[in-house]
Structure formats: structure tokens, C-alpha cells
Design a protein around this motif. Structure first.
Motif, PDB file in Angstrom:
ATOM      1  N   ILE A  75       2.694  29.464 -51.185  1.00 11.83           N
ATOM      2  CA  ILE A  75       1.271  29.365 -50.845  1.00 11.83           C
ATOM      3  C   ILE A  75       0.875  27.914 -50.595  1.00 11.83           C
ATOM      4  N   THR A  76       1.392  26.983 -51.433  1.00 10.86           N
ATOM      5  CA  THR A  76       1.001  25.573 -51.258  1.00 10.86           C
ATOM      6  C   THR A  76       1.475  25.031 -49.910  1.00 10.86           C
ATOM      7  N   TYR A  77       2.667  25.426 -49.493  1.00  7.27           N
ATOM      8  CA  TYR A  77       3.162  24.970 -48.188  1.00  7.27           C
ATOM      9  C   TYR A  77       2.393  25.626 -47.044  1.00  7.27           C
ATOM     10  N   GLN A  78       2.018  26.877 -47.223  1.00  6.81           N
ATOM     11  CA  GLN A  78       1.254  27.577 -46.191  1.00  6.81           C
ATOM     12  C   GLN A  78      -0.136  26.955 -46.003  1.00  6.81           C
ATOM     13  N   THR A  79      -0.824  26.695 -47.115  1.00  2.42           N
ATOM     14  CA  THR A  79      -2.173  26.128 -47.022  1.00  2.42           C
ATOM     15  C   THR A  79      -2.151  24.742 -46.393  1.00  2.42           C
ATOM     16  N   GLU A  80      -1.126  23.965 -46.724  1.00  2.00           N
ATOM     17  CA  GLU A  80      -1.018  22.625 -46.131  1.00  2.00           C
ATOM     18  C   GLU A  80      -0.795  22.722 -44.624  1.00  2.00           C
ATOM     19  N   MET A  81       0.161  23.546 -44.222  1.00  5.65           N
ATOM     20  CA  MET A  81       0.516  23.627 -42.808  1.00  5.65           C
ATOM     21  C   MET A  81      -0.628  24.179 -41.964  1.00  5.65           C
ATOM     22  N   TRP A  82      -1.198  25.319 -42.391  1.00  8.29           N
ATOM     23  CA  TRP A  82      -2.235  25.952 -41.577  1.00  8.29           C
ATOM     24  C   TRP A  82      -3.501  25.102 -41.493  1.00  8.29           C
ATOM     25  N   SER A  83      -3.865  24.449 -42.580  1.00 10.91           N
ATOM     26  CA  SER A  83      -5.072  23.608 -42.548  1.00 10.91           C
ATOM     27  C   SER A  83      -4.876  22.422 -41.606  1.00 10.91           C
ATOM     28  N   ARG A  84      -3.685  21.814 -41.631  1.00 16.16           N
ATOM     29  CA  ARG A  84      -3.429  20.686 -40.730  1.00 16.16           C
ATOM     30  C   ARG A  84      -3.501  21.132 -39.277  1.00 16.16           C
ATOM     31  N   LEU A  85      -2.896  22.265 -38.991  1.00 14.97           N
ATOM     32  CA  LEU A  85      -2.893  22.782 -37.622  1.00 14.97           C
ATOM     33  C   LEU A  85      -4.307  23.116 -37.147  1.00 14.97           C
ATOM     34  N   LEU A  86      -5.035  23.888 -37.955  1.00 14.02           N
ATOM     35  CA  LEU A  86      -6.352  24.374 -37.526  1.00 14.02           C
ATOM     36  C   LEU A  86      -7.403  23.272 -37.498  1.00 14.02           C
ATOM     37  N   VAL A  87      -7.409  22.416 -38.514  1.00 10.41           N
ATOM     38  CA  VAL A  87      -8.399  21.333 -38.551  1.00 10.41           C
ATOM     39  C   VAL A  87      -8.189  20.376 -37.386  1.00 10.41           C
ATOM     40  N   THR A  88      -6.941  20.014 -37.121  1.00 10.74           N
ATOM     41  CA  THR A  88      -6.652  19.087 -36.020  1.00 10.74           C
ATOM     42  C   THR A  88      -7.058  19.680 -34.675  1.00 10.74           C
ATOM     43  N   LEU A  89      -6.675  20.931 -34.438  1.00  5.81           N
ATOM     44  CA  LEU A  89      -7.027  21.570 -33.167  1.00  5.81           C
ATOM     45  C   LEU A  89      -8.538  21.712 -33.018  1.00  5.81           C
ATOM     46  N   LEU A  90      -9.199  22.073 -34.106  1.00 10.09           N
ATOM     47  CA  LEU A  90     -10.655  22.238 -34.059  1.00 10.09           C
ATOM     48  C   LEU A  90     -11.345  20.928 -33.703  1.00 10.09           C
ATOM     49  N   LEU A  91     -10.892  19.831 -34.313  1.00  5.66           N
ATOM     50  CA  LEU A  91     -11.497  18.526 -34.032  1.00  5.66           C
ATOM     51  C   LEU A  91     -11.243  18.090 -32.593  1.00  5.66           C
ATOM     52  N   ILE A  92     -10.023  18.338 -32.101  1.00  2.00           N
ATOM     53  CA  ILE A  92      -9.701  17.950 -30.727  1.00  2.00           C
ATOM     54  C   ILE A  92     -10.513  18.765 -29.724  1.00  2.00           C
ATOM     55  N   LEU A  93     -10.656  20.068 -29.971  1.00  2.00           N
ATOM     56  CA  LEU A  93     -11.379  20.936 -29.044  1.00  2.00           C
ATOM     57  C   LEU A  93     -12.884  20.684 -29.081  1.00  2.00           C
TER      58      LEU A  93
ATOM     59  N   LEU B 297     -14.597  17.907 -30.432  1.00  2.00           N
ATOM     60  CA  LEU B 297     -14.999  16.536 -30.123  1.00  2.00           C
ATOM     61  C   LEU B 297     -14.421  16.039 -28.798  1.00  2.00           C
ATOM     62  N   ASP B 298     -13.378  16.729 -28.304  1.00  2.00           N
ATOM     63  CA  ASP B 298     -12.717  16.336 -27.056  1.00  2.00           C
ATOM     64  C   ASP B 298     -12.282  14.870 -27.098  1.00  2.00           C
ATOM     65  N   ILE B 299     -11.723  14.460 -28.251  1.00  2.00           N
ATOM     66  CA  ILE B 299     -11.234  13.090 -28.430  1.00  2.00           C
ATOM     67  C   ILE B 299      -9.740  13.140 -28.719  1.00  2.00           C
ATOM     68  N   LYS B 300      -8.956  12.536 -27.859  1.00  2.00           N
ATOM     69  CA  LYS B 300      -7.504  12.513 -28.042  1.00  2.00           C
ATOM     70  C   LYS B 300      -7.097  11.197 -28.698  1.00  2.00           C
ATOM     71  N   SER B 301      -7.485  11.065 -29.960  1.00  2.00           N
ATOM     72  CA  SER B 301      -7.272   9.827 -30.701  1.00  2.00           C
ATOM     73  C   SER B 301      -6.357  10.077 -31.892  1.00  2.00           C
ATOM     74  N   PRO B 302      -5.520   9.096 -32.245  1.00  2.00           N
ATOM     75  CA  PRO B 302      -4.685   9.248 -33.430  1.00  2.00           C
ATOM     76  C   PRO B 302      -5.488   9.351 -34.722  1.00  2.00           C
ATOM     77  N   VAL B 303      -6.720   8.877 -34.692  1.00  2.00           N
ATOM     78  CA  VAL B 303      -7.589   8.982 -35.876  1.00  2.00           C
ATOM     79  C   VAL B 303      -7.871  10.454 -36.187  1.00  2.00           C
ATOM     80  N   ILE B 304      -8.044  11.249 -35.134  1.00  2.00           N
ATOM     81  CA  ILE B 304      -8.260  12.685 -35.315  1.00  2.00           C
ATOM     82  C   ILE B 304      -7.042  13.321 -35.989  1.00  2.00           C
ATOM     83  N   ILE B 305      -5.862  12.886 -35.569  1.00  2.00           N
ATOM     84  CA  ILE B 305      -4.621  13.391 -36.176  1.00  2.00           C
ATOM     85  C   ILE B 305      -4.594  13.030 -37.660  1.00  2.00           C
ATOM     86  N   ALA B 306      -4.999  11.803 -37.983  1.00  2.00           N
ATOM     87  CA  ALA B 306      -5.004  11.339 -39.374  1.00  2.00           C
ATOM     88  C   ALA B 306      -5.983  12.135 -40.224  1.00  2.00           C
TER      89      ALA B 306
END
Length: 412
Positions: free
Chosen positions: A153-171, A173-182
Motif C-alpha cells: 500500500i505504501t508503494y502504491q500510494t507514493e507512485m499513484w500520487s506522484r503520477l496523478l498530482v504531476t499530471l494534474l498540475l501540468i494539465l 497550469l499548462d506549465i512544463k517546468s521542473p518545479v512542477i515535477i518537484a
């Protein structure tokens, strides 16, 4: 109806569940990287690759605490376990805070060394480091107690949150910045704490006997040394390429490394199962070599399949995963897969002996990790040459590990 009955009758063990979970996590992490590679393009992806590499470096550093926690969670019971785990949390947070502050303070220097477009991305990343160390101790408890469902569960929550949060911010805010990745990485550290047993955390001074302290300290030091060799072998090539080559070439190489390292990420799944199994067998006075042979067989078979696939269909694989922009890396794909395959098999030997408190293979890995760095620093006229140097270093490492195993087996 019959299918449902059959599925219910066949219980999935926690170990099998964990293996399936790791495959899903690796798949999700690959999807995360592939999306970034396609959305950002080679040059911008090079910056993202630096952050992803920093994440891998952090994971290896924190793995020291996870493995120490896992091993002694199996050996210690009751009050001794409670004192031990509280002490580990205290030390892990202190070390994480130290590393995090260092990354924040030296963010401008890191930007200059790795030729990134932003220093803020390092600041954001540094803020999450202490959380990651706490998360690793939490995982170590689950691993040591063989609570693989909670560990999954801990690995799943880490992976899915990173994927979804990053994609949500990129879509959004439409900002292709490494800060968004961070920011996405930082968010994943927080979610990765789930589930978290806060009852194990205590700020009171803990009392542990000198005998146990010595055992913990010895294992911690050698494990930290080995994880350092893992950091060097796994990540030095990407960071050195980012330093010596232009951003475009560094981005191409990052895509190559991501595909080729699938062997190592699969091997890591078996390492997570290997350590507690070997420790328990040793504790029970049973032989352990058969477990080593079993996992080497798994990794060798998987490695061979991946290398053959990368040799036979390199352009198709790169086009499907990253797109035509990265097609220049096709001739190097199978070569990089060979390098990571050699390392993955060597890694099984090292973790096996680490579980048995035999540390010479760990020192051997450290020596060849430094050899790899020296070879790349000395020979980096092209990306092709960089990959060749890694094959040389990892082939020698595997040969020495096999020789050591045969020598110690004869003595036994």
C-alpha cells in the motif's frame, strides 16, 4: 460464477500480492517517466531526469534505514522492538533533515553543476527529504514483520500520487517546468506515509543495550556503504552525462537509461523478498543457498528476455515508449540492458551476503562502483563509449562475485 468460486478458493499470499504490487508500481513509475518524456521533449526531460535521479539517490540513501529496520524488526521483540523502532525514527528524521537542508542551501550550486534551468526545483525537493526518511522506516517495519500487504500500500500510494498530482498540475497550469515535477515528488512523499503507525514514533530518550547497539551500528554502517555503491552504480552515469554532454544528448540518454533499467527495477522486487527470507532461514539454522539460486534464476531469465527484446526491436520499443524524438538511442538500447542485467545479478549476490552479515561482497561492489565512475570520467567521447565502460565494470563485478561465492562455498 465458477470463476469467482475458483478465485476465492485460491488464496493469494502476501508475498505474491507484494510481487504483483511491485510490478504495478514499476509500471506506474514507467508510465510517469514516459509521459514526462513525451510531454517535455529531450531537452526539458533532461532536467526532469535530474530530479528523478535525485529521487533514486534518495531512495537508496533511505534504504539503509529501511533494511536496518527490517532486519532488527525480525530479531527484536516486545519492549526491545519498541525502543529500537522509536530510536530509528529519531535518527532517520535527523539525517533526513540534514540532507534536506543541505540540498536547499546548495540549490544554486546544484543548478550550476547539472546545468538545469531552475534551482527552485532542488529547494522543493529538499523540503520533502525528511518525510521520505520517515516513510522508509515505516516500510522497514512492514518488511521486517512480513506485512507485505501494508508494504504494498505504501508503494502504491507514493507512485499513484506522484503520477496523478504531476499530471494534474501540468494539465491545469499548462506549465512544463521542473518545479512542477518537484512539487509532484514532494506530494508523493506525504502520501507514501500511508499507512503510518504513529504509535511507533516517540521523542523520549530510548535505552538499548550496548550489545544491541553494536550489532545495529555495524549493520547500519555496512548497509550505508553498500547503498552508497548502489547510488554510484545506478545514478552516476546519468549525472555525469548531464555534466559532460549537452541537454539534448543528456535527455536522449535519460530515456535509454529508463528503458534499460527495467531489469534492475524487477530485480529489486526479489531483493525485498530475499532479505527477510534469508535472515529467517539463518535464524532457524537452515541452509540459504537454494534461495539465492532461485532468485538468480528468476533475474537471469528476465534479463535474457529483455536483452533479446532490446536487440531485436530497439526502434519499435523506443518509438512506442518515447516517440520518434528519441530514436537515435536505438543502437545502444540492448547494450545498456546488458550493463543493467550484469549489475542486477551481481546485486542479488551482494544482498544475499549482506543478509548473512558477510560484508566482503559489499566492499567489492564499492570498488567496482568507483571503477565505473572512473571509466566514464576517463572515456566519454560519445554516449556509446559511456555505455561500453559500464558493461566492462559490471562484467568484472559479476565475475568477482561469482568467484567469491565459489571460494566461500568450498570453505563451508
Amino acid at each position: 460464477m465458477q470463476l469467482a468460486t475458483i478465485l476465492k478458493s485460491k488464496k493469494i499470499t502476501q508475498e505474491q500480492l507484494f510481487m504483483l504490487s511491485v510490478l504495478a508500481v514499476n509500471g506506474g513509475n514507467y508510465l510517469y517517466n514516459l509521459i514526462l518524456g513525451r510531454v517535455l521533449g529531450p531537452a526539458a526531460f533532461a532536467d526532469a531526469a535530474v530530479l528523478i535521479t535525485f529521487l533514486l539517490v534518495l531512495s537508496f540513501a533511505a534504504m539503509t534505514f529501511q533494511l536496518v529496520t527490517a532486519k532488527f524488526s525480525m530479531l527484536f521483540e516486545y519492549q526491545l522492538f519498541q525502543s529500537f523502532i522509536a530510536k530509528v525514527y529519531q535518527n532517520a528524521f535527523a539525517v533526513g533533515l540534514l540532507f534536506g537542508v543541505a540540498i536547499v542551501v546548495f540549490a544554486p550550486t546544484l543548478q550550476e553543476i547539472f546545468n538545469t534551468s531552475s534551482s527552485t526545483m532542488f529547494v522543493v525537493f529538499g523540503c520533502g527529504v525528511p518525510i521520505y526518511f520517515l516513510m522508509s522506516v515505516n516500510r522497514g517495519v512492514f518488511q521486517g514483520k512480513k506485512a507485505f500487504k501494508l508494504l504494498s500500500i505504501t508503494y502504491q500510494t507514493e507512485m499513484w500520487s506522484r503520477l496523478l498530482v504531476t499530471l494534474l498540475l501540468i494539465l491545469v497550469l499548462d506549465i512544463k517546468s521542473p518545479v512542477i515535477i518537484a512539487i509532484g515528488i514532494l506530494a508523493s512523499f506525504v502520501f507514501g506515509l500511508i499507512p503510518f503507525k504513529s504509535s511507533n514514533v516517540s521523542f523520549k530518550r530510548q535505552t538499548i543495550s550496548q550489545t544491541h547497539k553494536k550489532a545495529i551500528r555495524s549493520f547500519f554502517i555496512i548497509t550505508a556503504f553498500y547503498e552508497l555503491t548502489q547510488i554510484i552504480i545506478n545514478n552516476s552515469d546519468i549525472l555525469l552525462v548531464k555534466h559532460y554532454f549537452e541537454s539534448y544528448e543528456a535527455g536522449l540518454y535519460a530515456s535509454l537509461a529508463l528503458i534499460g533499467r527495467i531489469v534492475y527495477f524487477i530485480a529489486w522486487m526479489f531483493v525485498m523478498l530475499l532479505l527477510p527470507t534469508v535472515v529467517q532461514l539463518k535464524k532457524d539454522g537452515k541452509e540459504t543457498a537454494s534461495v539465492l539460486f532461485k532468485y538468480i534464476g528468476y533475474i537471469a531469465g528476465i534479463s535474457l528476455s529483455i536483452v533479446v527484446g532490446c536487440f531485436s526491436f530497439p526502434e519499435l520499443i523506443i518509438q512506442l515508449l518515447f516517440g520518434d524524438s528519441y530514436i537515435a538511442m536505438a543502437p545502444l538500447l540492448y547494450k545498456y540492458a546488458i550493463a543493467t542485467s550484469l549489475f542486477a545479478i551481481s546485486n542479488i549476490f551482494a544482498y544475499y551476503y549482506l543478509s548473512l552479515d558477510k560484508y566482503i561482497p559489499v566492499v567489492i561492489s564499492g570498488i567496482f562502483g568507483m571503477l565505473q565512475v572512473a571509466l566514464v570520467i576517463g572515456y566519454h567521447d560519445s554516449l556509446n563509449q559511456v555505455v561500453h565502460m559500464q558493461i566492462v565494470a559490471m562484467a568484472l563485478l559479476l565475475v568477482i562475485q561469482i568467484v567469491f561465492f565459489k571460494a566461500t562455498s568450498k570453505k563451508a
